[in-house]
Motif scaffolding. Structure first.
Motif, short mmCIF file in Angstrom:
data_model
loop_
_atom_site.label_atom_id
_atom_site.label_comp_id
_atom_site.label_asym_id
_atom_site.label_seq_id
_atom_site.Cartn_x
_atom_site.Cartn_y
_atom_site.Cartn_z
N UNK A 1 9.43 -16.95 -60.88
CA UNK A 1 9.96 -15.63 -59.53
C UNK A 1 9.33 -14.07 -59.99
N UNK A 2 8.00 -14.09 -58.43
CA UNK A 2 7.29 -12.90 -58.87
C UNK A 2 8.72 -11.53 -58.32
N UNK A 3 7.77 -10.40 -59.22
CA UNK A 3 8.39 -9.27 -59.61
C UNK A 3 8.03 -8.01 -59.16
N UNK A 4 8.47 -6.75 -59.05
CA UNK A 4 7.23 -5.11 -58.92
C UNK A 4 7.88 -4.95 -59.68
N UNK A 5 7.41 -3.92 -60.38
CA UNK A 5 8.07 -3.24 -61.52
C UNK A 5 6.94 -1.89 -61.21
N UNK A 6 8.15 -0.92 -60.54
CA UNK A 6 8.07 0.71 -60.22
C UNK A 6 7.71 1.52 -61.62
N UNK A 7 6.92 2.97 -61.64
CA UNK A 7 6.75 3.67 -62.58
C UNK A 7 6.34 4.62 -61.83
N UNK A 8 6.64 6.99 -62.66
CA UNK A 8 5.97 7.09 -62.48
C UNK A 8 6.31 8.46 -61.23
N UNK A 9 7.99 8.11 -61.94
CA UNK A 9 8.63 8.87 -60.90
C UNK A 9 9.58 10.17 -61.00
N UNK A 10 9.73 10.92 -60.70
CA UNK A 10 10.45 11.87 -61.30
C UNK A 10 10.89 13.48 -60.45
N UNK A 11 11.28 14.52 -61.13
CA UNK A 11 11.15 15.75 -60.50
C UNK A 11 9.80 16.69 -60.65
N UNK A 12 9.61 17.65 -59.31
CA UNK A 12 8.27 17.83 -59.95
C UNK A 12 8.31 19.54 -58.42
N UNK A 13 7.73 20.66 -58.92
CA UNK A 13 8.49 21.77 -58.62
C UNK A 13 7.73 21.66 -56.58
N UNK A 14 7.85 22.61 -55.71
CA UNK A 14 7.22 21.65 -53.99
C UNK A 14 5.80 23.03 -54.82
N UNK A 15 4.58 22.10 -53.69
CA UNK A 15 3.29 21.91 -54.34
C UNK A 15 2.76 20.90 -55.66
N UNK A 16 3.49 20.45 -56.56
CA UNK A 16 3.12 19.78 -57.25
C UNK A 16 2.80 18.67 -57.06
N UNK A 17 2.23 17.97 -58.34
CA UNK A 17 1.55 16.43 -58.07
C UNK A 17 2.53 15.27 -58.89
N UNK A 18 1.94 14.04 -58.65
CA UNK A 18 3.25 12.73 -58.97
C UNK A 18 2.09 12.07 -58.64
N UNK A 19 1.79 10.76 -59.54
CA UNK A 19 1.26 9.45 -59.56
C UNK A 19 2.96 8.28 -59.71
N UNK A 20 2.80 7.79 -58.59
CA UNK A 20 3.90 6.06 -59.17
C UNK A 20 2.70 5.11 -59.15
N UNK A 21 3.23 4.36 -59.99
CA UNK A 21 2.49 3.05 -60.09
C UNK A 21 3.38 2.03 -59.64
N UNK A 22 2.91 0.28 -59.18
CA UNK A 22 3.58 -0.96 -59.11
C UNK A 22 2.49 -1.61 -59.57
N UNK A 23 3.04 -2.55 -60.58
CA UNK A 23 2.88 -3.29 -60.96
C UNK A 23 3.19 -4.80 -60.67
N UNK A 24 2.25 -5.83 -60.22
CA UNK A 24 3.47 -6.56 -59.79
C UNK A 24 2.78 -8.36 -60.88
N UNK A 25 4.08 -8.58 -60.66
CA UNK A 25 4.15 -10.05 -61.89
C UNK A 25 4.48 -11.35 -61.25
N UNK A 26 3.65 -12.66 -61.99
CA UNK A 26 4.18 -13.77 -61.59
C UNK A 26 4.30 -13.69 -60.30
N UNK A 27 2.69 -13.13 -59.48
CA UNK A 27 2.67 -14.23 -58.03
C UNK A 27 1.52 -13.82 -57.82
N UNK A 28 1.12 -14.73 -57.89
CA UNK A 28 -0.76 -15.47 -57.58
C UNK A 28 -0.47 -16.26 -56.30
N UNK A 29 -1.55 -16.37 -55.97
CA UNK A 29 -2.83 -15.32 -56.04
C UNK A 29 -2.26 -13.65 -55.51
N UNK A 30 -3.05 -12.38 -55.56
CA UNK A 30 -3.03 -11.19 -55.84
C UNK A 30 -1.71 -11.37 -54.07
#
Length: 115
Positions: A1-30
């Motif tokens: 079964x395919x799944x999506x796994x996120x990473x990169x969340x957290x606590x940040x101050x106003x005006x700051x930046x964050x980058x989220x990532x999400x990797x798909x596995x077991x899902x073909x084609x893309x």
């Protein structure tokens, strides 16, 4: 079964930046479309941004100009670069992927914008 796994969340101050990532596995084609939704406490889940396999992007008005979505088709991964974050961006962010009629969701990652 395919799944999506996120990473990169957290606590940040106003005006700051964050980058989220999400990797798909077991899902073909893309995945045809990959995107990010968010759900703040007491509110409905809403679309933040999406990107097609060919690179066509869509953004919610509230994040346009501050967030950038991108994807690496070879890695079946989608990213969300979030800049100039505001307290109202606080929410659980969910990765979403669509392949034909199938809809995949990640488990969610918390983003908190607070001073």
């Amino acid at each position: 079964q395919g799944q999506l796994v996120e990473s990169g969340g957290g606590l940040v101050q106003p005006g700051g930046s964050l980058r989220l990532s999400c990797a798909a596995s077991g899902i073909r084609p893309g995945l045809d479309v990959m995107g990010w939704h968010r759900q703040a406490a007491g509110k409905q889940r809403e679309l933040v941004a999406s990107i097609t396999r060919g690179g066509i992007t869509t953004y919610a008005d509230s994040v346009s100009g501050r967030f950038t979505i991108s994807r690496d088709n070879a890695k079946n991964t989608v990213y969300l670069q979030m800049n100039a974050l505001k307290t109202e961006d606080t929410a659980v962010y969910y990765c979403n992927g669509v392949l034909g009629i199938r809809n995949y969701w990640g488990q969610g990652t918390q983003v908190t914008v607070s001073s």
